[in-house]
Enzyme design. Structure first.
Site, PDB file in Angstrom:
ATOM      1  CD  GLU A 108      -3.025  -1.106   2.096  1.00 20.68           C
ATOM      2  OE1 GLU A 108      -3.029  -0.249   3.080  1.00 20.68           O
ATOM      3  OE2 GLU A 108      -4.033  -1.964   2.024  1.00 20.68           O
TER       4      GLU A 108
ATOM      5  CD  GLU B 161      -3.634  -6.032   3.191  1.00 19.17           C
ATOM      6  OE1 GLU B 161      -4.500  -5.514   3.610  1.00 19.17           O
ATOM      7  OE2 GLU B 161      -2.368  -5.856   3.512  1.00 19.17           O
TER       8      GLU B 161
END
Length: 515
Positions: A148, A265
């Site tokens: 991220e 995820e």
């Protein structure tokens, strides 16, 4: 075909946690009942794994690469039948350009001070893994660059150009070790659509490898904090599927179009302290995602398999809204049962609907039905207490088995039904009735394990003959937020003609006549 995308990968707490006994016991249970193929988590290069070890003593200066803990963890994974999905991160302090960290365990999220040294670290890790486990094995382990980077929490300043430089250094280092190793990124979080075009342009202009693309997906809104937890709004489940499909749409016409996509995820909430994760609602919410997510992604990894997870610190209570499909002490949550039900489905898809998936096992002819109550998000009306489904299920009487054909009676099928809802298979609901003990006693823990078991019922159904075998009418009433598995097998009746079940209570025909 149903495919394997739903269990190709699963998420985990940081790499170091795999050294713990409770972690390994939880993963062993998950592997026995579900059987994931890969496992991905943060921190393989964090200092608590101690791979990167600079030294300056007694006239000697350099960097040692130490793999003591890496070997213990990877050995344990492979012993349990699961392969690493390697995420490169976070930055060792001895290589970091700054002091910014994330999480209770302080993962450093700054760029490397020396990109050449970062490349040597990545190569040292991969060469060690190849030496220990073999090149053919390690080629099956995807390598993902960072986590991220579009968020300032995970990458200092969310600096896109700095990430692109890290990506270039990393992928070239990986390919220098072995050109067949699979490497990709950018592992961006939801809401970062503006990263895709620059990423595609950068890797194309620089002629960089991107063997796969990775992205994350969640449907929760901003966190509403309370002590040791949060509440959040949720969008509808279909939003997760839209997120899975979005990279392909945004990259259409670019050089990255058609690359494999791994959702490394996903979950409802992105917080490890949101009680929604512990509920039956969470399972019903994710059921249609598991049933059809493979149409949009090559894998989508539930975040995470266990509550052995410490991003916000050591959990303050037994149930605390942790990401895990398993709670502490291997207590099964409803979402665990959803995955365990999926693991029992066949590969041949017979029917799909908004509330069901019907499959058949080619080897045995067993028909499996996964059914769920459709649920909405925060803005939708509350779900009713019951949900009814009526299905006409095809039954095959002649099944090809090793050594020949097994012919079964086509007049009936034997069924087993397993239910999870607000009351059944719901340890969180039982824990709530207990008074929410922060540290359950041994007796309470036994009760929670018992409460976590799905409700079970055996039955049989008549089969209406058809040219290809027959059909059975299956009527299901699900409880609120229910998820149900039904297995149906043709019956081969071997009842001897002299048996009379009506006489089990000691009655004889004359007894009945005299009554």
């Amino acid at each position: 075909m149903l495919g394997e995308a739903w269990r190709t990968c699963v998420g985990t707490g940081r790499f170091n946690l795999a050294l713990r006994q409770d972690y390994q016991e939880s993963l062993a249970l998950v592997q026995r009942e579900i059987g994931f193929r890969h496992i991905r988590g943060h921190g393989i290069l964090h200092d608590d794994i101690a791979v990167h070890r600079p030294y300056d003593a007694a006239g000697h200066r350099g960097t040692a690469y130490v793999f003591t803990y890496v070997d213990q963890v990877v050995d344990a994974y492979l012993r349990l039948g699961i392969k690493p999905f390697l995420e490169l991160g976070f930055m060792p302090k001895g290589l970091a350009s700054g002091g910014q960290t994330v999480f209770w365990w302080q993962g450093n999220v700054t760029p490397p001070r020396d990109h050449a040294e970062w490349a040597r670290l990545v190569q040292a890790l991969l060469r060690h893994l190849i030496d220990r486990y073999g090149i053919d094995e390690v080629r099956t382990w995807p390598v993902e660059v960072w986590n991220e980077p579009n968020l300032t929490h995970f990458w200092a300043g969310a600096d896109q150009e700095a990430y692109f430089r890290l990506y270039e250094t990393s992928v070239l280092a990986v390919k220098d070790v072995d050109a067949a190793l699979q490497v990709g990124g950018p592992a961006i979080s939801p809401g970062a659509d503006d990263w895709w075009e620059p990423f595609a342009e950068f890797v194309t202009r620089r002629d960089l490898p991107a063997d796969f693309l990775s992205v994350h997906a969640y449907t929760s809104g901003p966190a509403q904090h309370v002590p040791f937890g949060v509440y959040q709004t949720l969008r509808r489940p279909e939003d997760l599927l839209d997120q899975f499909a979005r990279p392909a749409k945004l990259l259409a016409g670019t050089a990255l179009a058609g690359r494999p996509l791994h959702v490394t995820e996903f979950n409802t909430s992105y917080r490890p302290d949101n009680p929604v994760h512990d509920t039956a609602y969470n399972a019903a919410y994710l059921a249609p995602v598991l049933a059809s997510g493979g149409e949009h992604a090559d894998s989508f990894a539930y975040w995470t398999f266990s509550d052995v997870f410490e991003e916000e610190g050591v959990p303050a209570s037994f149930f605390h809204g942790g990401f895990g499909m398993l709670g502490h002490r291997q207590v099964r949550k409803p979402t665990f049962h959803l995955y365990a039900f999926m693991a029992r489905m066949g590969q041949e898809v017979l029917a799909r609907g908004v509330d069901h998936l019907v499959t058949r096992h080619a080897a045995t002819g067993q028909v499996t039905v996964l059914a769920w109550q459709p649920v909405g998000g925060t803005d939708d009306a509350a779900e009713p207490e019951r949900h009814e489904i009526r299905l006409s299920v095809p039954i095959v009487s002649d099944v090809q088995v090793t050594g020949g054909t097994c012919t079964s009676d086509t007049s009936r099928v034997f069924g087993m039904r397993y239910d999870v809802d607000e009351n059944a298979g719901n340890a969180w609901a039982a824990w709530r009735e207990m008074g929410r003990p922060a540290s359950p006693s041994a007796r309470q823990l036994d009760a929670l394990h018992e409460a976590s078991e799905p409700a079970r019922r055996a039955f049989s159904l008549p089969v209406v003959p058809t040219p290809d075998g027959g059909r059975a009418d299956l009527d299901l009433t699900l409880g609120r937020h229910g998820v149900t598995l039904v297995t149906l097998d043709p019956v081969r009746d071997e009842t001897p003609p002299w048996l009379d079940d009506s006489r089990i209570l000691g009655r004889t025909p004359s007894d009945k006549d005299d009554a």
